[in-house]
Enzyme design. Structure first.
Site, PDB file in Angstrom:
ATOM      1  N   LYS A   1       0.836  -1.202   0.000  1.00 15.06           N
ATOM      2  CA  LYS A   1       0.000   0.000   0.000  1.00 15.06           C
ATOM      3  C   LYS A   1       0.871   1.253   0.000  1.00 15.06           C
ATOM      4  CE  LYS A   1      -3.914  -1.866   2.680  1.00 15.06           C
ATOM      5  NZ  LYS A   1      -4.974  -1.681   1.678  1.00 15.06           N
TER       6      LYS A   1
ATOM      7  N   ARG B   1     -10.359 -11.527   1.941  1.00 16.61           N
ATOM      8  CA  ARG B   1     -11.230 -12.566   1.375  1.00 16.61           C
ATOM      9  C   ARG B   1     -10.555 -13.924   1.409  1.00 16.61           C
ATOM     10  NH1 ARG B   1     -11.444  -9.238  -4.104  1.00 16.61           N
ATOM     11  NH2 ARG B   1     -11.135  -7.599  -2.548  1.00 16.61           N
TER      12      ARG B   1
HETATM   13  N1  BES Z   1      -8.079  -3.829   4.498  1.00 21.12           N
HETATM   14  C1  BES Z   1      -8.299  -3.407   3.177  1.00 21.12           C
HETATM   15  C2  BES Z   1      -9.614  -2.661   2.979  1.00 21.12           C
HETATM   16  C3  BES Z   1      -9.786  -1.360   3.724  1.00 21.12           C
HETATM   17  C4  BES Z   1      -9.673  -0.160   3.049  1.00 21.12           C
HETATM   18  C5  BES Z   1     -10.117  -1.342   5.056  1.00 21.12           C
HETATM   19  C6  BES Z   1      -9.876   1.026   3.715  1.00 21.12           C
HETATM   20  C7  BES Z   1     -10.322  -0.156   5.719  1.00 21.12           C
HETATM   21  C8  BES Z   1     -10.199   1.026   5.048  1.00 21.12           C
HETATM   22  C9  BES Z   1      -8.305  -4.617   2.237  1.00 21.12           C
HETATM   23  O1  BES Z   1      -7.522  -5.687   2.629  1.00 21.12           O
HETATM   24  C10 BES Z   1      -7.762  -4.159   0.931  1.00 21.12           C
HETATM   25  O2  BES Z   1      -6.622  -3.816   0.881  1.00 21.12           O
HETATM   26  N2  BES Z   1      -8.597  -4.164  -0.107  1.00 21.12           N
HETATM   27  C11 BES Z   1      -8.202  -3.755  -1.388  1.00 21.12           C
HETATM   28  C12 BES Z   1      -8.689  -4.790  -2.377  1.00 21.12           C
HETATM   29  C13 BES Z   1      -8.151  -4.610  -3.756  1.00 21.12           C
HETATM   30  C14 BES Z   1      -6.673  -4.883  -3.776  1.00 21.12           C
HETATM   31  C15 BES Z   1      -8.886  -5.562  -4.682  1.00 21.12           C
HETATM   32  C16 BES Z   1      -8.856  -2.396  -1.659  1.00 21.12           C
HETATM   33  O3  BES Z   1      -9.981  -2.194  -1.250  1.00 21.12           O
HETATM   34  O4  BES Z   1      -8.176  -1.548  -2.222  1.00 21.12           O
HETATM   35 MN    MN Z   2      -5.508  -5.488   1.983  1.00 21.42          MN
END
Ligand code: BES
Ligand code: MN
Ligand code: ZN
Length: 509
Positions: free
Chosen positions: A289, A363
């Site tokens: 990230k 997931r």
């Molecule tokens: N933990 C994150 C989602 C999240 C985003 C939680 C903002 C709380 C606040 C999750 O694991 C994630 O990184 N999701 C990605 C999925 C994508 C890579 C398909 C996302 O939402 O960007």
């Molecule tokens: Mn994630």
């Protein structure tokens, strides 16, 4: 915080502050009842009299969360009178009342007041519901996240309300037994919500999967739940390839936490399974990230914390229904051992997953959590997870996303959210969306990309819930308050806990 009921006349109550609600009358009432001004929701004439001048001044509108504090109100035994705006009389319900109680707590504790009395408004909310809302709201308002401030233990600076008295005049309800039990149940739920918020609030160096498991164990021992904690070896033994794929990248040991509530006299054919995402830190893994905001990913275990809190409440409220919580706890880290984009993992169910993005880790761990819940015999599944940024794009910070594979189950849950005063909005699971998670080389990919991101994540989970009726709660946008509100601090919200407890109670035999 102590909670008490009182049946004395509000004007006769000795307290540091008496809180009464002020409502803005409807246009119809204005015309018909000749009631041009906002109304003080208290039948005690002495209280109305004490508020008369300030009400007449036009300063008080009854606007939601408006506060007007009077000192030494004449004719009252209370030292202060707080007039608390509750908005339009027509739409005022237990949900608003809950937030007003939180607002009263946050307003008064900021003034170093330690105790107060809240007069139950007499506008049609059933007294038991009103008591419940006030107690829940007060506890939620009393929580602040400043654990690591060095003056936290300074008695003068640690501002908390110690006691709330709810004033329900005898005329409203002469039998106080139902009110007492409503108050006790509300305490249990609200303290559990704050327990969830405590867990969520902790930074990842102080809330590793191992520590989360310890906290679950300690809680379980306190309330009489069975708790098993499984380590990485067991996760591999169970062939949880999706869960392990995430866990393998971290030096911190993962934990599979199972909490069991098996009361006597429970219905034989119902076994609820609660599955929680417990990513104690989500760096994104190899698909790392951006630095901006990454610190927030300590709350990526909010779903797990919610389910652990729900189990606490259930153990104390004792509904007659079998419930098992399955918590998948791990970090998501980049390392030489971490899974990489393009890798293929075989989930516990036998389905193969092509990893497109290691940041779509929630997931993966839930896939095996749901499969395990089915193996343990769960007949109905609910998972809670901070799963996608996409749900925040869709619903903002107001509504949690709710997905359901089964309409009757959804109806049950929706009713529970309403009674709990929590906002959730249903999103679709049409078969057409399955296209998005097709893989060239495996049964599915773990990331469907940008469009409909919350839905494709849910579609992925559905593959593992299979034919078991299932609900998925995406709480990414609601588990953390980005800003403080009059009724709640900035930080972990504990969202979904109250709905889940209400939902579970609904199955009691
Ligand atoms: N933990 C994150 C989602 C999240 C985003 C939680 C903002 C709380 C606040 C999750 O694991 C994630 O990184 N999701 C990605 C999925 C994508 C890579 C398909 C996302 O939402 O960007
Ligand atoms: Mn994630
Ligand atoms: Zn995550």
């Amino acid at each position: 915080m102590n909670t008490n009921l009182s049946s004395s006349a509000p004007s006769q109550l000795e307290t540091d502050c008496l809180v009464v609600v002020v409502l803005d009358p409807s246009e119809k009432d204005r015309a018909e009842k000749d009631q041009p001004a906002p109304s003080v929701e208290c039948a005690d004439p002495a209280v109305r009299e004490a508020a008369k001048d300030v009400m007449a001044s036009g300063e008080v509108t009854g606007k939601t969360f408006e506060t007007t504090l009077l000192h030494r109100p004449s004719g009252l035994k209370a030292k202060r009178l707080l007039l608390l705006g509750g908005g339009k009389a027509k739409t005022f319900s237990a949900a608003e009342l809950r937030q007003l109680a939180g607002t009263a707590v946050r307003t008064l504790k900021g003034k170093s007041i330690r105790s107060f009395a809240f007069a139950l408004p007499e506008n049609g909310i059933a007294a038991t519901e009103g008591v419940r809302a006030i107690v829940e709201g007060a506890f939620v308002g009393n929580f602040d996240p400043g654990y690591y401030k060095s003056d936290r233990n300074d008695k003068d600076k640690d501002q908390k309300i110690d006691a709330v008295t709810i004033v329900v005049p005898k005329e409203v309800q002469s039998d106080t037994k139902p009110l007492e039990s409503s108050m006790q149940a509300a305490r249990i739920v609200a303290e559990s919500q704050n327990f969830t918020r405590d867990l969520t609030n902790e930074p990842s160096n102080r809330m590793t999967p191992t520590i989360l498991a310890e906290r679950a164990k300690t809680m379980a021992a306190e309330v009489g739940l069975k708790c098993e904690v499984h380590d990485g070896d067991k996760i591999r033994q169970l062939k949880m390839g999706a869960f392990w794929g995430v866990a393998q990248g971290s030096d911190e040991a993962p934990a599979l936490i199972v909490l069991r509530y098996e009361p006597e006299g429970a219905a034989k054919d119902v076994h609820l399974g609660l599955v929680g995402k417990g990513v104690t830190f989500d760096s994104g893994g190899i698909s790392i990230k951006p630095a901006d905001g990454m610190e927030k990913m300590k709350y990526d275990m909010a779903g797990a914390a919610t389910m652990i809190g729900v189990m606490r409440a259930i153990a104390l409220l004792k509904p007659k229904v079998k419930v098992t919580a399955i918590i998948c706890a791990t970090e998501n880290m980049p390392s030489g051992k971490a899974q990489k984009p393009g890798d293929v993992q075989i989930a516990m169910s036998g389905k193969s997953i092509e990893i497109i993005n290691t940041d779509a880790e929630g997931r993966l761990i839930l896939a095996d959590g749901l499969c395990y819940a089915r193996q343990l015999g769960c007949t109905h599944l609910v998972d809670a997870a901070t799963l996608t940024g996409a749900v925040v794009v869709a619903l903002g910070y107001v509504n949690a996303g709710i997905f359901a594979s089964d309409d009757p189950l959804y109806e049950r849950f929706a009713k529970a959210t309403q009674q709990a005063g929590e906002k959730m909005w249903r999103l679709p699971l049409d078969d057409e969306y399955k296209e998005i998670i097709k893989s060239n080389i495996a049964d599915m990919v773990n990331s469907g990309g940008r469009w409909g991101g919350a839905i494709s994540a849910a579609m992925f989970l559905k593959e593992f819930a299979e034919d078991t009726p299932w609900i998925h709660l995406d709480i990414a946008g609601t588990a953390w308050m980005e800003e403080q509100k009059p009724w709640i601090a900035k930080g972990p919200s504990g969202v979904a806990l109250r709905s889940l407890v209400e939902f579970v109670k609904g199955w009691s035999a």
